[in-house]
Scaffold this motif. Structure first.
Motif, mmCIF file in Angstrom:
data_model
loop_
_atom_site.group_PDB
_atom_site.id
_atom_site.type_symbol
_atom_site.label_atom_id
_atom_site.label_comp_id
_atom_site.label_asym_id
_atom_site.label_seq_id
_atom_site.Cartn_x
_atom_site.Cartn_y
_atom_site.Cartn_z
ATOM 1 N N HIS A 78 26.752 38.315 46.479
ATOM 2 C CA HIS A 78 27.931 39.163 46.335
ATOM 3 C C HIS A 78 27.545 40.551 45.820
ATOM 4 C CE1 HIS A 78 29.796 35.028 45.904
ATOM 5 N NE2 HIS A 78 30.383 35.532 46.966
ATOM 6 N N ARG A 117 48.124 34.882 41.493
ATOM 7 C CA ARG A 117 47.288 35.783 42.271
ATOM 8 C C ARG A 117 47.774 37.228 42.163
ATOM 9 N NH1 ARG A 117 46.074 33.090 48.160
ATOM 10 N NH2 ARG A 117 45.137 31.144 47.424
ATOM 11 N N VAL A 127 39.648 33.580 43.688
ATOM 12 C CA VAL A 127 38.485 33.880 42.854
ATOM 13 C C VAL A 127 37.275 33.104 43.356
ATOM 14 C CG1 VAL A 127 37.549 33.633 40.520
ATOM 15 C CG2 VAL A 127 39.911 34.370 40.841
ATOM 16 N N VAL A 128 36.085 33.740 43.268
ATOM 17 C CA VAL A 128 34.837 33.059 43.599
ATOM 18 C C VAL A 128 33.877 33.260 42.445
ATOM 19 C CG1 VAL A 128 35.075 33.363 46.089
ATOM 20 C CG2 VAL A 128 33.899 35.107 44.753
ATOM 21 N N GLU A 129 32.882 32.410 42.368
ATOM 22 C CA GLU A 129 31.836 32.586 41.364
ATOM 23 C C GLU A 129 30.789 33.539 41.927
ATOM 24 O OE1 GLU A 129 28.587 29.952 38.834
ATOM 25 O OE2 GLU A 129 30.246 28.963 39.892
ATOM 26 N N LEU A 130 30.555 34.643 41.234
ATOM 27 C CA LEU A 130 29.665 35.677 41.747
ATOM 28 C C LEU A 130 28.208 35.244 41.707
ATOM 29 C CD1 LEU A 130 31.125 38.991 40.250
ATOM 30 C CD2 LEU A 130 31.575 37.927 42.452
ATOM 31 N N ARG A 153 38.891 40.245 43.072
ATOM 32 C CA ARG A 153 39.776 39.314 42.367
ATOM 33 C C ARG A 153 39.054 38.686 41.184
ATOM 34 N NH1 ARG A 153 44.449 37.529 40.336
ATOM 35 N NH2 ARG A 153 44.556 35.245 40.242
ATOM 36 N N THR A 154 37.804 38.325 41.381
ATOM 37 C CA THR A 154 37.018 37.716 40.304
ATOM 38 C C THR A 154 36.803 38.698 39.155
ATOM 39 O OG1 THR A 154 35.863 36.276 41.859
ATOM 40 C CG2 THR A 154 34.791 36.659 39.748
ATOM 41 N N ILE A 155 36.511 39.956 39.497
ATOM 42 C CA ILE A 155 36.249 40.960 38.462
ATOM 43 C C ILE A 155 37.545 41.440 37.820
ATOM 44 C CG2 ILE A 155 35.412 43.342 38.155
ATOM 45 C CD1 ILE A 155 33.166 42.628 40.107
ATOM 46 N N ARG A 212 37.707 38.987 47.407
ATOM 47 C CA ARG A 212 37.433 37.881 46.490
ATOM 48 C C ARG A 212 36.616 38.347 45.287
ATOM 49 N NH1 ARG A 212 35.893 33.429 51.156
ATOM 50 N NH2 ARG A 212 38.052 32.824 51.663
ATOM 51 N N ILE A 213 35.653 39.231 45.547
ATOM 52 C CA ILE A 213 34.849 39.767 44.446
ATOM 53 C C ILE A 213 35.730 40.576 43.501
ATOM 54 C CG2 ILE A 213 32.957 41.345 43.881
ATOM 55 C CD1 ILE A 213 31.701 40.580 46.609
ATOM 56 N N TYR A 216 44.863 40.117 47.072
ATOM 57 C CA TYR A 216 43.536 39.626 46.737
ATOM 58 C C TYR A 216 43.374 38.179 47.161
ATOM 59 C CZ TYR A 216 42.275 43.718 44.009
ATOM 60 O OH TYR A 216 41.958 44.990 43.635
#
Length: 332
Positions: free
Chosen positions: A16, A2, A9-12, A52-54, A49-50, A6
């Protein structure tokens, strides 16, 4: 592994993307949370979370609010078309589901007692039209919904000194250039016996505003600064709580001149009418035009006239100013 600070991770998805646009449009995580009906901590967690995903920060957190980073601008430039396309997809699907020949009218409005009377007239005028109403205290949010083709027309208020930005592709018509705002106070308040109160009479009171109303707090502060006053101002979102605080004498608050007094309260105009709003009707020409627009305009104007004509405080204000409401309102 991690990144520090942050969340996982999430799936956008489109939801979002709407979060990112709301933060960018309002310039604040707090304001975006109010617009989206979320708490500020939950929206902050979702933003983390967004990011972190990006893989990077999308906004800088400054004392004056949140600003998109270079990466944020890049993501937003791609997110907005996606949201627009999704909105268009949903609108088209709903149109098709409504069946051939079934007309639809999506109305938006800020909180106003004229809305119910307006809707009754619209239903009478357009009995074969599927009419819906969306109420939001934020005029900015309503204008964005009109621009995004999620609403066809909207009735909004604009605080004096804080003009609303007209979204591209929309048009506006002014219903009233300057509607005076009254003040609600307890029946036992020392100023309640006066037909017109002065700001100085209420300088020692606590004033209330709704934090979700665009520029209401700033407009109140502007008036006080010009008058050389600095009363305490608190932000209360719940109308029931606000009404109780006024009735108990704990606070006073601005109100529309068409409002009825609540239990234990009175409405009074303020000397010089320092508080005012502009009443506007906004629409997309591609959705409404010609006779349909004229009909909606006439229905709203008549609904406002009917409401104001039975309000004693408003009628008294008109008599004192030797004015006719029909002359204050834009012609039909």
């Amino acid at each position: 592994m991690r990144m520090p600070g942050y969340a996982p991770v999430v799936e956008l998805d489109v939801r979002h993307l709407r979060v990112l646009c709301a933060i960018a449009d309002t310039g604040s995580v707090r304001k975006a949370a109010r617009r989206l009906g979320m708490t500020q901590p939950s929206l902050t967690t979702q933003l983390h979370r967004i990011e972190r995903t990006i893989g990077g920060r999308l906004f800088t957190r400054e004392q004056t609010g949140s600003r998109p980073t270079a990466l944020g601008h890049s993501v937003l430039s791609r997110a907005r078309p996606v949201i627009s396309e999704m909105d268009a997809l949903v609108a088209a699907a709903r149109e098709e589901a409504a069946g051939p020949g079934r007309r639809r009218l999506r109305i938006g409005s800020v909180g106003s007692r004229a809305v119910a009377a307006w809707l009754r007239r619209v239903h009478d005028r357009l009995p074969d039209t599927d009419t819906t109403i969306h109420i939001d205290i934020s005029a900015i949010a309503l204008l964005q919904l009109v621009a995004a083709e999620q609403l066809d027309i909207a009735f909004v208020h604009e605080s004096e000194g804080f003009p609303l930005r007209v979204p591209p592709g929309t048009e506006q018509r002014v219903l009233m250039a300057r509607e005076p705002q009254f003040v609600a106070l307890a029946e036992g308040h020392p100023a309640a016996s006066r037909p017109v109160v002065r700001l100085a009479d209420l300088a020692g009171d606590t004033w209330m505003v709704d934090p979700t109303a665009d520029h209401e707090y700033a407009a109140l502060r502007r008036v006080f600064a010009e008058a050389g006053l600095d009363p305490r101002v608190v932000q209360v979102r719940d109308n029931a709580t606000a009404a109780e605080l006024v009735a108990s004498g704990e606070a006073v608050r601005p109100c529309q001149p068409t409002s009825p007094p609540g239990p234990g309260t009175v409405l009074r105009p303020v000397h010089g009418d320092p508080f005012a709003v502009r009443l506007l009707l906004t629409w997309r020409p591609g959705a409404i035009g010609g006779p349909a627009l004229d009909g909606l305009w006439t229905d709203l104007r008549r609904a406002y006239l009917d409401l104001a004509s039975v309000n004693p405080a408003y009628r008294a204000w008109l008599r004192r100013h030797n004015r006719s409401l029909r002359h204050l309102l834009a012609p039909s």
